[in-house]
Design a protein around this motif. Structure first.
Motif, PDB file in Angstrom:
ATOM      1  N   ALA A 167       0.819  -1.223   0.000  1.00 55.16           N
ATOM      2  CA  ALA A 167       0.000   0.000   0.000  1.00 55.16           C
ATOM      3  C   ALA A 167       0.844   1.260   0.000  1.00 55.16           C
ATOM      4  CB  ALA A 167      -0.933  -0.002   1.207  1.00 55.16           C
ATOM      5  N   VAL A 168       2.080   1.141   0.461  1.00 58.83           N
ATOM      6  CA  VAL A 168       2.933   2.330   0.636  1.00 58.83           C
ATOM      7  C   VAL A 168       3.475   2.891  -0.674  1.00 58.83           C
ATOM      8  CG1 VAL A 168       3.621   1.641   2.955  1.00 58.83           C
ATOM      9  CG2 VAL A 168       4.983   0.886   1.003  1.00 58.83           C
ATOM     10  N   VAL A 169       3.395   2.139  -1.766  1.00 55.13           N
ATOM     11  CA  VAL A 169       4.078   2.575  -2.986  1.00 55.13           C
ATOM     12  C   VAL A 169       3.320   3.650  -3.755  1.00 55.13           C
ATOM     13  CG1 VAL A 169       5.237   0.343  -3.218  1.00 55.13           C
ATOM     14  CG2 VAL A 169       3.081   0.743  -4.433  1.00 55.13           C
ATOM     15  N   ARG A 170       2.041   3.824  -3.465  1.00 50.17           N
ATOM     16  CA  ARG A 170       1.265   4.849  -4.162  1.00 50.17           C
ATOM     17  C   ARG A 170       1.190   6.125  -3.316  1.00 50.17           C
ATOM     18  NH1 ARG A 170      -4.115   2.522  -7.264  1.00 50.17           N
ATOM     19  NH2 ARG A 170      -3.010   1.229  -8.783  1.00 50.17           N
ATOM     20  N   PRO A 171       1.665   7.250  -3.844  1.00 48.98           N
ATOM     21  CA  PRO A 171       1.609   8.508  -3.082  1.00 48.98           C
ATOM     22  C   PRO A 171       0.196   8.869  -2.623  1.00 48.98           C
ATOM     23  CG  PRO A 171       3.067   8.750  -4.970  1.00 48.98           C
ATOM     24  CD  PRO A 171       2.391   7.414  -5.123  1.00 48.98           C
ATOM     25  N   ILE A 172      -0.816   8.560  -3.441  1.00 48.86           N
ATOM     26  CA  ILE A 172      -2.192   8.905  -3.071  1.00 48.86           C
ATOM     27  C   ILE A 172      -2.595   8.190  -1.789  1.00 48.86           C
ATOM     28  CG2 ILE A 172      -3.200   7.069  -4.494  1.00 48.86           C
ATOM     29  CD1 ILE A 172      -4.690  10.571  -3.798  1.00 48.86           C
ATOM     30  N   LEU A 185       6.092  -1.086  11.090  1.00 44.72           N
ATOM     31  CA  LEU A 185       6.706  -2.204  11.791  1.00 44.72           C
ATOM     32  C   LEU A 185       7.901  -2.680  10.969  1.00 44.72           C
ATOM     33  CD1 LEU A 185       3.652  -4.319  13.044  1.00 44.72           C
ATOM     34  CD2 LEU A 185       4.745  -2.317  14.080  1.00 44.72           C
ATOM     35  N   ASP A 186       9.090  -2.305  11.414  1.00 48.70           N
ATOM     36  CA  ASP A 186      10.326  -2.587  10.687  1.00 48.70           C
ATOM     37  C   ASP A 186      10.932  -3.882  11.228  1.00 48.70           C
ATOM     38  OD1 ASP A 186      12.656  -2.531   9.265  1.00 48.70           O
ATOM     39  OD2 ASP A 186      13.493  -0.746  10.238  1.00 48.70           O
ATOM     40  N   VAL A 187      10.736  -4.964  10.477  1.00 45.05           N
ATOM     41  CA  VAL A 187      11.178  -6.292  10.894  1.00 45.05           C
ATOM     42  C   VAL A 187      12.318  -6.731   9.983  1.00 45.05           C
ATOM     43  CG1 VAL A 187      10.457  -8.679  11.330  1.00 45.05           C
ATOM     44  CG2 VAL A 187       8.799  -6.798  11.576  1.00 45.05           C
ATOM     45  N   ALA A 224      14.238  -8.378  -2.291  1.00 40.75           N
ATOM     46  CA  ALA A 224      13.987  -7.559  -3.479  1.00 40.75           C
ATOM     47  C   ALA A 224      12.831  -6.588  -3.240  1.00 40.75           C
ATOM     48  CB  ALA A 224      13.685  -8.457  -4.680  1.00 40.75           C
ATOM     49  N   LEU A 225      11.764  -7.068  -2.587  1.00 44.30           N
ATOM     50  CA  LEU A 225      10.620  -6.190  -2.299  1.00 44.30           C
ATOM     51  C   LEU A 225      11.013  -5.058  -1.358  1.00 44.30           C
ATOM     52  CD1 LEU A 225       7.705  -8.761  -1.835  1.00 44.30           C
ATOM     53  CD2 LEU A 225       7.903  -7.038  -3.640  1.00 44.30           C
ATOM     54  N   PHE A 226      11.849  -5.376  -0.369  1.00 35.38           N
ATOM     55  CA  PHE A 226      12.255  -4.326   0.562  1.00 35.38           C
ATOM     56  C   PHE A 226      13.115  -3.277  -0.130  1.00 35.38           C
ATOM     57  CE2 PHE A 226      14.845  -2.379   3.878  1.00 35.38           C
ATOM     58  CZ  PHE A 226      13.835  -1.933   4.726  1.00 35.38           C
ATOM     59  N   GLU A 227      13.936  -3.701  -1.078  1.00 40.92           N
ATOM     60  CA  GLU A 227      14.726  -2.743  -1.852  1.00 40.92           C
ATOM     61  C   GLU A 227      13.808  -1.771  -2.591  1.00 40.92           C
ATOM     62  OE1 GLU A 227      18.039  -2.088  -2.344  1.00 40.92           O
ATOM     63  OE2 GLU A 227      18.386  -3.370  -0.611  1.00 40.92           O
ATOM     64  N   GLU A 228      12.674  -2.292  -3.079  1.00 44.52           N
ATOM     65  CA  GLU A 228      11.727  -1.451  -3.815  1.00 44.52           C
ATOM     66  C   GLU A 228      10.915  -0.550  -2.897  1.00 44.52           C
ATOM     67  OE1 GLU A 228       9.210  -4.108  -5.945  1.00 44.52           O
ATOM     68  OE2 GLU A 228      10.840  -5.053  -7.068  1.00 44.52           O
ATOM     69  N   ARG A 229      10.607  -1.043  -1.690  1.00 45.13           N
ATOM     70  CA  ARG A 229       9.628  -0.362  -0.841  1.00 45.13           C
ATOM     71  C   ARG A 229      10.201   0.350   0.378  1.00 45.13           C
ATOM     72  NH1 ARG A 229       5.217  -5.333  -0.488  1.00 45.13           N
ATOM     73  NH2 ARG A 229       4.579  -5.329  -2.696  1.00 45.13           N
ATOM     74  N   GLY A 230      11.448   0.070   0.705  1.00 47.14           N
ATOM     75  CA  GLY A 230      12.006   0.592   1.943  1.00 47.14           C
ATOM     76  C   GLY A 230      11.860   2.093   2.103  1.00 47.14           C
ATOM     77  N   PHE A 232       9.645   3.969   0.871  1.00 47.59           N
ATOM     78  CA  PHE A 232       8.242   4.334   1.050  1.00 47.59           C
ATOM     79  C   PHE A 232       7.784   4.082   2.484  1.00 47.59           C
ATOM     80  CE2 PHE A 232       8.626   3.150  -3.487  1.00 47.59           C
ATOM     81  CZ  PHE A 232       8.242   4.359  -4.052  1.00 47.59           C
ATOM     82  N   TYR A 233       8.237   2.971   3.075  1.00 48.22           N
ATOM     83  CA  TYR A 233       7.881   2.723   4.473  1.00 48.22           C
ATOM     84  C   TYR A 233       8.378   3.857   5.369  1.00 48.22           C
ATOM     85  CZ  TYR A 233       6.692  -2.092   3.191  1.00 48.22           C
ATOM     86  OH  TYR A 233       6.114  -3.205   2.626  1.00 48.22           O
ATOM     87  N   ALA A 234       9.496   4.449   4.985  1.00 48.38           N
ATOM     88  CA  ALA A 234      10.081   5.523   5.794  1.00 48.38           C
ATOM     89  C   ALA A 234       9.213   6.782   5.814  1.00 48.38           C
ATOM     90  CB  ALA A 234      11.483   5.861   5.280  1.00 48.38           C
ATOM     91  N   ASN A 235       8.157   6.823   5.001  1.00 46.22           N
ATOM     92  CA  ASN A 235       7.225   7.960   5.049  1.00 46.22           C
ATOM     93  C   ASN A 235       6.305   7.904   6.270  1.00 46.22           C
ATOM     94  OD1 ASN A 235       7.957   9.311   2.635  1.00 46.22           O
ATOM     95  ND2 ASN A 235       6.792   7.846   1.414  1.00 46.22           N
ATOM     96  N   ALA A 236       6.306   6.782   6.972  1.00 47.55           N
ATOM     97  CA  ALA A 236       5.427   6.642   8.132  1.00 47.55           C
ATOM     98  C   ALA A 236       5.802   7.658   9.213  1.00 47.55           C
ATOM     99  CB  ALA A 236       5.505   5.226   8.690  1.00 47.55           C
ATOM    100  N   ASN A 237       4.811   8.065   9.975  1.00 44.49           N
ATOM    101  CA  ASN A 237       5.046   9.034  11.045  1.00 44.49           C
ATOM    102  C   ASN A 237       5.913   8.467  12.157  1.00 44.49           C
ATOM    103  OD1 ASN A 237       1.636   9.798  10.534  1.00 44.49           O
ATOM    104  ND2 ASN A 237       3.315  11.101   9.858  1.00 44.49           N
TER     105      ASN A 237
END
Length: 283
Positions: A167-172, A185-187, A224-230, A232-237
């Protein structure tokens, strides 16, 4: 949520049972209560129709915590409640990170209801599982439904919402989630691969076609997924690092942490964000 928002969500009226609190401007129904269980589950129905699709199901979990954990959770609640002001909490993270389990504990501590975004989408798409939706309609279709769900959930309050891993990959989607408070949740990827390999990948449409033994296949794909999404997850409050929790509590590694350990840290990090933000809404 005001009357206009209720009309926008097309919320039909339901019979309100006695001794049950109405939340988010909607009425709930409650099934029979299990007897003599350490954890009691109440299934509650939220009337949130998507173009006359059957109502989405929320769950309100009743855990019995050890006294020490209960006192810590109450303390965290007292610290953040004046700042949270009823806004929703969105739990983000990789698949297998425990968003649902930790989210339910957080919802109980906050006296919120819990919503799994994937379950909501499954109900709208004729009850098909996420894996079947990917197979029948493709990932793009699923992501569109995910954005629709987050849009409508963002009009509500007093919910802890478990989001899909992508869900994090879309700016909207961040536009909607930042109407509330988001927590990541950074695991460690190795811990995720162990969890997923132990239960199988059949319900994980982005993993179950990988070749090789279950752990190695899961580790390679998750990396590989974390490389793509990491980023974006960092946008969390707020960020909840399981490695940091393990160090703080003197545990061997992240696998030694209980879901309650993680939920307590999540509430603390949310509180830190809200206090730094001076109680204002996230941007």
């Amino acid at each position: 949520m005001d009357a206009k928002a209720v009309q926008t969500l097309n919320l039909p009226g339901l019979t309100r049972p006695e001794k049950f609190v109405t939340r988010t401007g909607c009425s709930f129904t409650r099934t029979a209560k299990p007897e003599k269980l350490q954890m009691t589950r109440r299934r509650v129905v939220l009337a949130c129709s998507y173009n006359n699709v059957p109502a989405s199901i929320l769950e309100s979990e009743g855990h019995k915590f050890p006294l020490e954990e209960e006192l810590i959770l109450k303390n965290r609640l007292q610290q953040i409640q004046p700042y949270l002001n009823g806004r929703c909490v969105y739990v983000v993270g990789m698949m297998g990170s425990g968003k649902t389990t930790v989210g339910k504990i957080m919802s109980q501590a906050l006296s919120y209801s819990f919503c799994d975004c994937d379950t909501l989408i499954e109900e709208e798409v004729d009850g098909h599982s996420v894996a079947d939706i990917f197979k029948l309609y493709g990932e793009s279709f699923f992501r569109d439904k995910e954005t629709e769900a987050l849009n409508k959930l963002s009009l509500m309050n007093k919910l802890v919402i478990s989001t899909g891993g992508g869900a994090v990959v879309r700016p909207i989607n961040w536009k909607y989630m930042h109407k509330g408070v988001s927590v990541w949740l950074d695991v460690p990827v190795e811990a995720l691969a162990k969890r997923i390999a132990a239960v199988g990948t059949g319900s994980r449409p982005l993993l179950h076609d990988e070749a090789g033994d279950a752990y190695t296949a899961a580790l390679m794909r998750l990396s590989a997924l974390f490389e793509e999404r990491g980023e974006f997850y960092a946008n969390a409050n707020a960020r909840v690092s399981l490695e940091n929790i393990a160090i703080k509590l003197g545990r061997r590694d992240a696998s030694d942490l209980s879901p309650t350990d993680i939920a307590i840290e999540a509430l603390e990090q949310i509180g830190n964000f809200l206090k730094a933000d001076n109680g204002g809404y996230a941007r």
